[in-house]
Motif scaffolding. Structure first.
Motif, PDB file in Angstrom:
ATOM      1  N   GLY A   1       0.814  -1.212   0.000  1.00 34.22           N
ATOM      2  CA  GLY A   1       0.000   0.000   0.000  1.00 34.22           C
ATOM      3  C   GLY A   1       0.840   1.251   0.000  1.00 34.22           C
ATOM      4  O   GLY A   1       2.069   1.202  -0.098  1.00 34.22           O
ATOM      5  N   ARG A   2       0.154   2.382   0.085  1.00 33.64           N
ATOM      6  CA  ARG A   2       0.820   3.682   0.117  1.00 33.64           C
ATOM      7  C   ARG A   2       0.600   4.319   1.477  1.00 33.64           C
ATOM      8  O   ARG A   2      -0.538   4.451   1.928  1.00 33.64           O
ATOM      9  CB  ARG A   2       0.271   4.607  -0.969  1.00 33.64           C
TER      10      ARG A   2
ATOM     11  N   LYS B   1      -2.290   8.821   6.621  1.00 34.78           N
ATOM     12  CA  LYS B   1      -3.065   7.604   6.371  1.00 34.78           C
ATOM     13  C   LYS B   1      -2.071   6.459   6.236  1.00 34.78           C
ATOM     14  O   LYS B   1      -1.318   6.390   5.274  1.00 34.78           O
ATOM     15  CB  LYS B   1      -3.905   7.746   5.100  1.00 34.78           C
ATOM     16  N   GLY B   2      -2.082   5.588   7.215  1.00 34.83           N
ATOM     17  CA  GLY B   2      -1.134   4.493   7.239  1.00 34.83           C
ATOM     18  C   GLY B   2      -1.666   3.226   6.602  1.00 34.83           C
ATOM     19  O   GLY B   2      -2.834   3.118   6.252  1.00 34.83           O
TER      20      GLY B   2
ATOM     21  N   VAL C   1       8.257   7.039   7.552  1.00 31.38           N
ATOM     22  CA  VAL C   1       8.754   8.159   8.359  1.00 31.38           C
ATOM     23  C   VAL C   1      10.276   8.148   8.394  1.00 31.38           C
ATOM     24  O   VAL C   1      10.923   9.197   8.285  1.00 31.38           O
ATOM     25  CB  VAL C   1       8.157   8.115   9.788  1.00 31.38           C
ATOM     26  N   ARG C   2      10.880   6.965   8.493  1.00 29.52           N
ATOM     27  CA  ARG C   2      12.340   6.858   8.503  1.00 29.52           C
ATOM     28  C   ARG C   2      12.932   7.384   7.193  1.00 29.52           C
ATOM     29  O   ARG C   2      13.916   8.126   7.184  1.00 29.52           O
ATOM     30  CB  ARG C   2      12.780   5.404   8.724  1.00 29.52           C
TER      31      ARG C   2
ATOM     32  N   PRO D   1       2.986  10.552  -0.756  1.00 25.23           N
ATOM     33  CA  PRO D   1       2.768   9.121  -0.517  1.00 25.23           C
ATOM     34  C   PRO D   1       4.062   8.346  -0.711  1.00 25.23           C
ATOM     35  O   PRO D   1       4.846   8.636  -1.616  1.00 25.23           O
ATOM     36  CB  PRO D   1       1.735   8.743  -1.594  1.00 25.23           C
ATOM     37  N   ILE D   2       4.307   7.374   0.148  1.00 22.28           N
ATOM     38  CA  ILE D   2       5.437   6.455   0.019  1.00 22.28           C
ATOM     39  C   ILE D   2       4.843   5.081  -0.257  1.00 22.28           C
ATOM     40  O   ILE D   2       4.104   4.537   0.570  1.00 22.28           O
ATOM     41  CB  ILE D   2       6.307   6.399   1.298  1.00 22.28           C
ATOM     42  N   ALA D   3       5.156   4.533  -1.444  1.00 24.16           N
ATOM     43  CA  ALA D   3       4.541   3.270  -1.883  1.00 24.16           C
ATOM     44  C   ALA D   3       5.364   2.078  -1.439  1.00 24.16           C
ATOM     45  O   ALA D   3       6.594   2.093  -1.453  1.00 24.16           O
ATOM     46  CB  ALA D   3       4.387   3.276  -3.396  1.00 24.16           C
TER      47      ALA D   3
END
Length: 147
Positions: free
Chosen positions: A84-85, A105-106, A116-117, A142-144
């Motif tokens: 997910g993203r 949105k986690g 976050v890292r 967004p981080i995918a």
């Protein structure tokens, strides 16, 4: 007879000017930090309300290269097929440093921590500008995570 016409023209013009000036005013961001939860607030601009948007050094292609090189898929999440993203927010400060990093949105706790890292490790960005002056800017990214 001229007063109603002037009112008809001036009132919409004044409303447009009021909205335009409001778009340039900073918004208030609250953050919770520290062991004893202390509320601090900073004034930041929205990404869409600045003259020059903050940017990762080298642009979006370099940012994706950085994220892909830095990302370490948590092994348990990978084994369990969790994808997910993670939608993150952060502030690009006047000096280009990132702060107030949080998850909006986690997906799953280990993926959230990894997103976050990654943001915490990013180099300084080119700061956002209003009237050629660097300003702090609130951004969402967004981080995918895909297997």
């Amino acid at each position: 007879m001229h007063k109603p016409i002037l009112r008809f023209i001036l009132l919409p013009l004044m409303a447009i000017l009021a909205l335009t000036s409001r778009a340039q005013s900073p918004k208030h961001i609250a953050s919770v930090t520290g062991t004893p939860k202390v509320q601090i607030s900073i004034d930041v601009y929205d990404y869409e309300s600045v003259d020059v948007h903050p940017s990762f050094p080298g642009g979006d292609t370099e940012m994706l290269r950085f994220i892909n090189g830095e990302r370490k898929y948590p092994s348990k999440a990978y084994r369990d097929g969790i994808e997910g993203r993670v939608l993150c927010s952060f502030v690009v400060n006047k000096d280009g440093s990132l702060s107030h990093i949080s998850v909006l949105k986690g997906v799953e706790e280990s993926l959230n921590r990894e997103a976050v890292r990654i943001l915490s490790k990013m180099p300084a960005w080119d700061a956002g500008m209003v009237d050629e002056t660097p300003v702090p800017v609130y951004c969402i990214l967004p981080i995918a995570f895909r297997r």
